[in-house]
Design an enzyme around this catalytic site. Structure first.
Site, PDB file in Angstrom:
ATOM      1  N   HIS A 247       3.621 -65.156 -45.561  1.00  0.00           N
ATOM      2  CA  HIS A 247       4.190 -66.425 -45.635  1.00  0.00           C
ATOM      3  C   HIS A 247       5.681 -66.458 -45.341  1.00  0.00           C
ATOM      4  CE1 HIS A 247       5.975 -65.717 -49.636  1.00  0.00           C
ATOM      5  NE2 HIS A 247       4.916 -65.057 -49.861  1.00  0.00           N
ATOM      6  N   ASP A 374     -12.268 -55.545 -57.347  1.00  0.00           N
ATOM      7  CA  ASP A 374     -11.829 -54.153 -58.093  1.00  0.00           C
ATOM      8  C   ASP A 374     -11.467 -53.981 -59.519  1.00  0.00           C
ATOM      9  OD1 ASP A 374     -10.467 -51.533 -58.430  1.00  0.00           O
ATOM     10  OD2 ASP A 374     -10.666 -50.991 -56.586  1.00  0.00           O
ATOM     11  N   SER A 389       1.992 -60.456 -51.802  1.00  0.00           N
ATOM     12  CA  SER A 389       1.690 -61.129 -50.352  1.00  0.00           C
ATOM     13  C   SER A 389       2.133 -60.225 -49.282  1.00  0.00           C
ATOM     14  CB  SER A 389       2.849 -62.454 -50.332  1.00  0.00           C
ATOM     15  OG  SER A 389       2.203 -63.553 -51.271  1.00  0.00           O
TER      16      SER A 389
END
Length: 441
Positions: A247, A374, A389
């Site tokens: 991003h 998980d 990210s």
């Protein structure tokens, strides 16, 4: 109603019933869903299945680009059996399905050069310098008993990027202070070249003498750099190009994307984790390590992350050999993994589920919806946290995308972007490479 009209009505009902049965039948629906276009890489295979009880003729406009193998070793193919599409050289071709002599379906096939990249997952430090100085606020200068902001008077807005002062290219805040003070002492205005969105504008500003420190001021808060941490997504060893974050980097005060002047990525180490909770996204806390060792450059800051060239991979790589990538249409809902760091510099694999896949013909963010499954990662982080990210998403041994955002109200879930769009912004254009290979051959 006479006998003839009754017969017409009965025949019409039968025709409608047969049509409905045909259109709702599995073979017809499979035929209707037969793709109009297929993209595939050299070295991969694609399988199509119609399950129709007919034999058809299937031809390729360029057998060197693509051909089909089936149980019948000729142009005659049995549509009750799966068809395996085999790619050849890069390029485009059309496959035409004929029943008898009548063409019933044409499929465009595009064969792309094989591309493999090394998936990341390492924590990286980002050192970014803007292409000028960014205006992040106004402040009042007390001059001759009055308080005002010369910058505001000159209509300089928060989010503007000052790139030149009196034709001198600006690279740091120190340069700005010196030029403005010198112009003020000469009683002159300064001519500012600013970038506002996609516009380049010119503004005249009259510096004001600060009564307290006797320096001439613009009445603007400015910034020339940014720093933070993120995750490396991929590294392409042939070109040494990389992508990270997934991003855009925006200024913390203005919220506007930062225009890159220059920048570097360095080694980073995760020191602790603030777990995410509903309404409060978590965060990785990390420090830069060996800042003198620049791993690579930052050349672009786009909606899909930061991009540049990397001289060497960060330490503790989980994968050192390139793996294939997946095109957007090859990604499917189901189990996957992400590579990321939650402790020091150690890259680990964690299980996730790709919950939803949004088809995208053109670059757009948020193409994937993800859920962390998980138990180890859920215990350590609560799910997706800031700093994660860019974590690469792996499905069926292929790099399919990167983590981009977390859902604020559900930290176990978030968004991802397709790897195809990140490669494009990194300057790895699949079609361009295909054209170059075709010209070379």
């Amino acid at each position: 109603m006479n006998t003839r009209n009754k017969k017409k009505t009965i025949i019409g009902c039968i025709v409608i019933a047969l049509a409905l049965l045909t259109f709702s039948s599995t073979p017809f629906q499979q035929f209707a869903s037969f793709p109009e276009k297929i993209r595939m890489f050299q070295g991969s295979l694609a399988q199509l299945s119609l399950t129709m009880p007919v034999t058809a003729t299937l031809t390729s406009t360029d057998p060197d680009v693509v051909h089909v193998s089936s149980a019948v070793a000729s142009e005659q193919v049995d549509l009750r059996k799966p068809l395996t599409i085999q790619p050849g050289k890069p390029g485009g071709a059309k496959l035409t399905v004929k029943l008898g002599s009548i063409p019933v379906k044409t499929v465009d096939v595009e064969v792309l050069p094989e591309l493999k990249v090394i998936p990341g997952g390492q924590s990286i430090g980002v050192q970014l310098h803007t292409a000028g100085v960014l205006v992040v606020g106004h402040h009042l200068v007390e001059s001759q008993g009055k308080k005002f902001s010369p910058g505001e008077v000159a209509d300089i807005k928060v989010g503007d990027m000052i790139t030149c002062i009196d034709s001198t290219r600006i690279r740091s805040m120190d340069e700005v202070g010196k030029l403005v003070d010198e112009a003020g002492k000469r009683g002159k205005t300064v001519k500012l070249e600013i970038v506002r969105g996609k516009q380049t504008l010119v503004a005249d500003l009259k510096p004001a003498l600060d009564d307290k420190d006797k320096k001439y001021r613009m009445g603007l808060y400015i910034r020339d750099s940014a720093a933070g941490v993120g995750t490396l997504t991929f590294f392409e060893p042939k070109s040494q190009k990389y992508g990270a974050l997934g991003h855009v980097i925006s200024d913390m005060d203005t919220g506007k994307p930062i225009t890159v002047g220059e920048g570097h990525v360095v080694q980073s180490s995760v020191t602790s984790i603030e777990p995410g909770k509903s309404g409060a996204p978590g965060e990785k806390y990390a420090t830069f390590r060996n800042e003198r060792v620049k791993l690579g450059t930052i050349e672009k800051n786009t909606p899909f992350g930061i991009f540049g060239k990397m001289n060497q991979l960060p330490a503790q790589a989980l994968e050192t050999q390139p793996i294939p990538i997946a095109l957007g249409e090859q990604v499917k809902p189901g189990p996957a993994e992400i590579y990321t760091v939650v402790d020091d510099q150690k890259v680990e694999k964690f299980k996730i589920e790709i919950v939803n896949v949004v088809p995208q013909k053109y670059p757009a963010t948020k193409g994937l919806i993800l859920k962390v499954t998980d138990p180890v990662l859920l215990k350590k982080t609560g799910g997706i946290v800031q700093g994660m990210s860019g974590s690469p998403i792996i499905q069926d041994g292929k790099l399919v995308g990167a983590v981009t955002h977390v859902f604020v109200n559900d930290p176990t879930s978030g968004y991802g972007t397709y790897i195809e769009w990140m490669l494009q912004d990194a300057g790895i254009d699949l079609r361009k490479e295909m054209d170059e290979k075709r010209r070379a051959s």
